[in-house]
Design a protein around this motif. Sequence first.
Motif, PDB file in Angstrom:
ATOM      1  N   ASP A 136     -55.731 -60.593  70.510  1.00 27.25           N
ATOM      2  CA  ASP A 136     -55.314 -59.214  70.294  1.00 27.25           C
ATOM      3  C   ASP A 136     -55.148 -58.913  68.806  1.00 27.25           C
ATOM      4  O   ASP A 136     -55.425 -57.799  68.356  1.00 27.25           O
ATOM      5  N   ALA A 137     -54.720 -59.903  68.041  1.00 30.90           N
ATOM      6  CA  ALA A 137     -54.529 -59.692  66.605  1.00 30.90           C
ATOM      7  C   ALA A 137     -55.851 -59.490  65.872  1.00 30.90           C
ATOM      8  O   ALA A 137     -55.884 -58.876  64.797  1.00 30.90           O
ATOM      9  N   VAL A 138     -56.945 -59.995  66.438  1.00 34.78           N
ATOM     10  CA  VAL A 138     -58.268 -59.838  65.825  1.00 34.78           C
ATOM     11  C   VAL A 138     -58.915 -58.526  66.258  1.00 34.78           C
ATOM     12  O   VAL A 138     -59.692 -57.925  65.504  1.00 34.78           O
ATOM     13  N   ALA A 139     -58.604 -58.071  67.469  1.00 30.53           N
ATOM     14  CA  ALA A 139     -59.161 -56.809  67.965  1.00 30.53           C
ATOM     15  C   ALA A 139     -58.645 -55.651  67.108  1.00 30.53           C
ATOM     16  O   ALA A 139     -57.451 -55.522  66.863  1.00 30.53           O
ATOM     17  N   ALA A 140     -59.554 -54.819  66.654  1.00 32.75           N
ATOM     18  CA  ALA A 140     -59.212 -53.764  65.694  1.00 32.75           C
ATOM     19  C   ALA A 140     -58.273 -52.729  66.302  1.00 32.75           C
ATOM     20  O   ALA A 140     -58.429 -52.329  67.458  1.00 32.75           O
ATOM     21  N   ASP A 141     -57.299 -52.292  65.504  1.00 29.80           N
ATOM     22  CA  ASP A 141     -56.435 -51.194  65.927  1.00 29.80           C
ATOM     23  C   ASP A 141     -57.016 -49.873  65.423  1.00 29.80           C
ATOM     24  O   ASP A 141     -58.073 -49.833  64.779  1.00 29.80           O
ATOM     25  N   ALA A 142     -56.312 -48.783  65.713  1.00 27.03           N
ATOM     26  CA  ALA A 142     -56.827 -47.460  65.367  1.00 27.03           C
ATOM     27  C   ALA A 142     -57.032 -47.304  63.864  1.00 27.03           C
ATOM     28  O   ALA A 142     -57.966 -46.620  63.422  1.00 27.03           O
TER      29      ALA A 142
END
Length: 246
Positions: A136-142
């Motif tokens: 989740d930390a690697v998945a891009a946020d908005a």
Amino acid sequence: MLLDQETENEIIFELCQLLGRAILPLRRYDRPGAPAEGFGTAFFYTELVGATDDGEVVHEWLLTAEAATTGAYGEIGLRPSVTDPAEGAAEPIVLPDFADQWLRLPELGLAAMPTGGLHGYAEDRGWSWRTQQVADAVAADAGVIAGVGAVPGSAFVLALGVGDDGSRPLEAVIERVVRDGDELRITAELPAGYLGAPVFAVRTGADGALAVHCLGLVLPGRDGGHPVATFDRIRTALVEATAGYR
């Protein structure tokens, strides 16, 4: 962010080392023994849903493009590097009613499979998964998604291609990503097998170091490129679709 060629090559090498075992090949077909109707790539993603005194609570998903899951039958391929022991990869996971095995989110072009059944499948056959995951930390946020602009930037796609002999080699390609209105797009057509594959980009962190983020996944091509289903929308859609089960 557009990187120089040397840095791009370093990022590709790092992705293969850190996430080469996060991806699995997909194949869909009309009936057993029939030629493949299409190929794709799926990848493991761990969604952070909370924390306890014992640590983080995550849900693990297998994600891909919805278009990669439309066959009456489908296969999730196995590779010796992702099973323990390696002999567990001798046969693919064959799934009748392939489309029904996935949580389908057509508004995003996304298909998501909770991995509990995959772990049970392995346990029943005496092997276990030895995978990596897009955390989740690697998945891009908005904020990361919003940082992609109309000027082409470096993008990296990690996929399982399709060889002339039907093999599914691990491949990593350097492409360009741009913003086109409300969506992100890969600016070139990708080879067979790349549908559903994760797309990565790099951003400079607060400490000045480069940080790799997974922007999302490859959707079916159009107009000489591929839209990307982005993780800001993927996260929201998964939460909404599973709200009654959390």
